[in-house]
Design a protein around this motif. Structure first.
Motif, PDB file in Angstrom:
ATOM      1  N   ILE A  85       0.833  -1.152  -0.084  1.00 33.51           N
ATOM      2  CA  ILE A  85      -0.018   0.093   0.086  1.00 33.51           C
ATOM      3  C   ILE A  85       0.819   1.157   0.112  1.00 33.51           C
ATOM      4  O   ILE A  85       0.593   2.306  -0.885  1.00 33.51           O
ATOM      5  CB  ILE A  85      -1.039   0.020   1.221  1.00 33.51           C
ATOM      6  CG1 ILE A  85      -1.867  -1.086   1.137  1.00 33.51           C
ATOM      7  CG2 ILE A  85      -1.766   1.518   1.325  1.00 33.51           C
ATOM      8  CD1 ILE A  85      -2.914  -1.295   2.151  1.00 33.51           C
ATOM      9  N   ARG A  88      -4.228  10.915  -8.732  1.00 38.18           N
ATOM     10  CA  ARG A  88      -4.715   9.773  -8.576  1.00 38.18           C
ATOM     11  C   ARG A  88      -4.947   9.129  -7.312  1.00 38.18           C
ATOM     12  O   ARG A  88      -5.632   8.277  -6.882  1.00 38.18           O
ATOM     13  CB  ARG A  88      -3.770   8.715  -9.429  1.00 38.18           C
ATOM     14  CG  ARG A  88      -3.447   9.069 -10.774  1.00 38.18           C
ATOM     15  CD  ARG A  88      -4.581   8.220 -11.789  1.00 38.18           C
ATOM     16  NE  ARG A  88      -4.469   8.685 -13.284  1.00 38.18           N
ATOM     17  CZ  ARG A  88      -4.227   8.113 -13.989  1.00 38.18           C
ATOM     18  NH1 ARG A  88      -4.141   6.911 -13.871  1.00 38.18           N
ATOM     19  NH2 ARG A  88      -4.013   8.447 -15.320  1.00 38.18           N
ATOM     20  N   ILE A  89      -4.555   9.862  -6.180  1.00 37.16           N
ATOM     21  CA  ILE A  89      -4.600   9.508  -4.870  1.00 37.16           C
ATOM     22  C   ILE A  89      -6.228   9.487  -4.467  1.00 37.16           C
ATOM     23  O   ILE A  89      -6.443   8.477  -3.893  1.00 37.16           O
ATOM     24  CB  ILE A  89      -3.910  10.482  -4.003  1.00 37.16           C
ATOM     25  CG1 ILE A  89      -2.336  10.470  -4.163  1.00 37.16           C
ATOM     26  CG2 ILE A  89      -4.401  10.282  -2.449  1.00 37.16           C
ATOM     27  CD1 ILE A  89      -1.778   9.279  -3.802  1.00 37.16           C
ATOM     28  N   ILE A 116      -7.337   6.054  -5.745  1.00 31.29           N
ATOM     29  CA  ILE A 116      -6.771   5.035  -5.150  1.00 31.29           C
ATOM     30  C   ILE A 116      -7.321   4.774  -3.707  1.00 31.29           C
ATOM     31  O   ILE A 116      -7.622   3.649  -3.167  1.00 31.29           O
ATOM     32  CB  ILE A 116      -5.230   5.129  -4.906  1.00 31.29           C
ATOM     33  CG1 ILE A 116      -4.791   5.067  -6.490  1.00 31.29           C
ATOM     34  CG2 ILE A 116      -4.787   4.081  -4.147  1.00 31.29           C
ATOM     35  CD1 ILE A 116      -3.194   5.466  -6.626  1.00 31.29           C
ATOM     36  N   LEU A 117      -7.483   5.901  -3.037  1.00 28.34           N
ATOM     37  CA  LEU A 117      -8.121   5.686  -1.549  1.00 28.34           C
ATOM     38  C   LEU A 117      -9.528   5.346  -1.628  1.00 28.34           C
ATOM     39  O   LEU A 117      -9.926   4.670  -0.815  1.00 28.34           O
ATOM     40  CB  LEU A 117      -7.907   7.187  -0.749  1.00 28.34           C
ATOM     41  CG  LEU A 117      -6.521   7.676  -0.679  1.00 28.34           C
ATOM     42  CD1 LEU A 117      -6.543   9.202  -0.206  1.00 28.34           C
ATOM     43  CD2 LEU A 117      -5.737   6.747   0.150  1.00 28.34           C
ATOM     44  N   VAL A 161     -10.845   3.214  -3.670  1.00 28.87           N
ATOM     45  CA  VAL A 161     -10.630   1.904  -3.848  1.00 28.87           C
ATOM     46  C   VAL A 161     -10.367   1.052  -2.499  1.00 28.87           C
ATOM     47  O   VAL A 161     -10.970   0.018  -2.138  1.00 28.87           O
ATOM     48  CB  VAL A 161      -9.597   1.493  -4.774  1.00 28.87           C
ATOM     49  CG1 VAL A 161      -9.246   0.050  -4.943  1.00 28.87           C
ATOM     50  CG2 VAL A 161      -9.848   1.720  -6.396  1.00 28.87           C
ATOM     51  N   PHE A 162      -9.415   1.611  -1.738  1.00 27.08           N
ATOM     52  CA  PHE A 162      -9.177   1.140  -0.452  1.00 27.08           C
ATOM     53  C   PHE A 162     -10.312   1.344   0.321  1.00 27.08           C
ATOM     54  O   PHE A 162     -10.541   0.270   1.324  1.00 27.08           O
ATOM     55  CB  PHE A 162      -7.910   1.713  -0.005  1.00 27.08           C
ATOM     56  CG  PHE A 162      -6.702   1.234  -0.697  1.00 27.08           C
ATOM     57  CD1 PHE A 162      -6.377  -0.187  -0.786  1.00 27.08           C
ATOM     58  CD2 PHE A 162      -5.749   2.170  -0.850  1.00 27.08           C
ATOM     59  CE1 PHE A 162      -4.963  -0.484  -1.190  1.00 27.08           C
ATOM     60  CE2 PHE A 162      -4.322   1.901  -1.475  1.00 27.08           C
ATOM     61  CZ  PHE A 162      -4.302   0.486  -1.628  1.00 27.08           C
ATOM     62  N   ILE A 204       2.451   1.872  -3.519  1.00 26.38           N
ATOM     63  CA  ILE A 204       1.260   2.460  -4.271  1.00 26.38           C
ATOM     64  C   ILE A 204       1.214   3.939  -3.981  1.00 26.38           C
ATOM     65  O   ILE A 204       0.996   4.957  -4.952  1.00 26.38           O
ATOM     66  CB  ILE A 204      -0.006   1.613  -4.224  1.00 26.38           C
ATOM     67  CG1 ILE A 204       0.137   0.112  -4.645  1.00 26.38           C
ATOM     68  CG2 ILE A 204      -1.103   2.135  -4.808  1.00 26.38           C
ATOM     69  CD1 ILE A 204      -1.187  -0.704  -4.209  1.00 26.38           C
ATOM     70  N   LEU A 205       0.928   4.169  -2.950  1.00 21.80           N
ATOM     71  CA  LEU A 205       0.472   5.479  -2.728  1.00 21.80           C
ATOM     72  C   LEU A 205       1.845   6.450  -3.029  1.00 21.80           C
ATOM     73  O   LEU A 205       1.730   7.651  -3.228  1.00 21.80           O
ATOM     74  CB  LEU A 205       0.141   5.759  -1.216  1.00 21.80           C
ATOM     75  CG  LEU A 205      -1.258   5.261  -0.837  1.00 21.80           C
ATOM     76  CD1 LEU A 205      -1.323   5.294   0.737  1.00 21.80           C
ATOM     77  CD2 LEU A 205      -2.208   5.756  -1.574  1.00 21.80           C
ATOM     78  N   ALA A 225       2.159   6.956  -6.760  1.00 22.30           N
ATOM     79  CA  ALA A 225       0.981   7.547  -7.506  1.00 22.30           C
ATOM     80  C   ALA A 225       0.962   9.215  -7.685  1.00 22.30           C
ATOM     81  O   ALA A 225       1.522   9.859  -6.681  1.00 22.30           O
ATOM     82  CB  ALA A 225      -0.293   7.058  -6.709  1.00 22.30           C
TER      83      ALA A 225
END
Length: 144
Positions: A19, A30-31, A34-35, A37-38, A22-23, A26
């Motif tokens: 994780i 896009r953050i 992505i957040l 999705v988490f 990925i962060l 990114a």
């Protein structure tokens, strides 16, 4: 990690590292995706507000023209012992008027060796207490 029923589960270290990678990789735009999705996967990642603030502050650092900033904040002021002493509240007001985070500006000036600092319990303070009459007043002290 916080589950649907409010119970807390610990992430294993491999998942946490994935994780973090990925962060870190990114792009800022896009953050949020992505957040999201988490969040849908019920992975609650603490500290993301701080991450967003840190990234914003770092972006803003590039926007500070150090020479212009120093010229503007010290303009019309007299030096005392070869330095400019600006009350913390005045410094904060100047920064607010110029849409700059005062915390960021002090840190930026410190990183360029342009201000004096003080320490309090091992923590660096970007302001310096100076005795004034019968009390200490906090100043941002810009070296010349």
């Amino acid at each position: 990690m916080e589950g649907q029923n409010g119970s807390t589960e610990a992430l294993d270290i491999k998942t946490a590292i994935q994780i973090a990678k990925i962060l870190a990789a990114a792009p800022d735009e896009r953050i949020p995706m992505i957040l999201d999705v988490f969040q849908k996967a019920e992975v609650n990642i603490g500290g993301l507000d701080e991450l967003a603030e840190w990234r914003a502050l770092n972006k803003q650092t590039a926007l500070i023209d150090t020479e212009e900033f120093i010229k503007g904040i010290t303009g019309g002021r007299e030096q005392v012992d070869g330095e400019y002493r600006i009350k913390a509240a005045e410094f904060n007001h100047y920064c607010a008027d110029h849409n700059i985070s005062s915390r960021l500006a002090r840190k930026h000036l410190y990183e360029h060796g342009l201000i004096r600092t003080s320490t309090d319990k091992g923590k660096i303070n970007y302001t310096v207490p100076i005795w004034e009459g019968n009390h200490n007043e906090r100043y941002v002290v810009i070296k010349n």
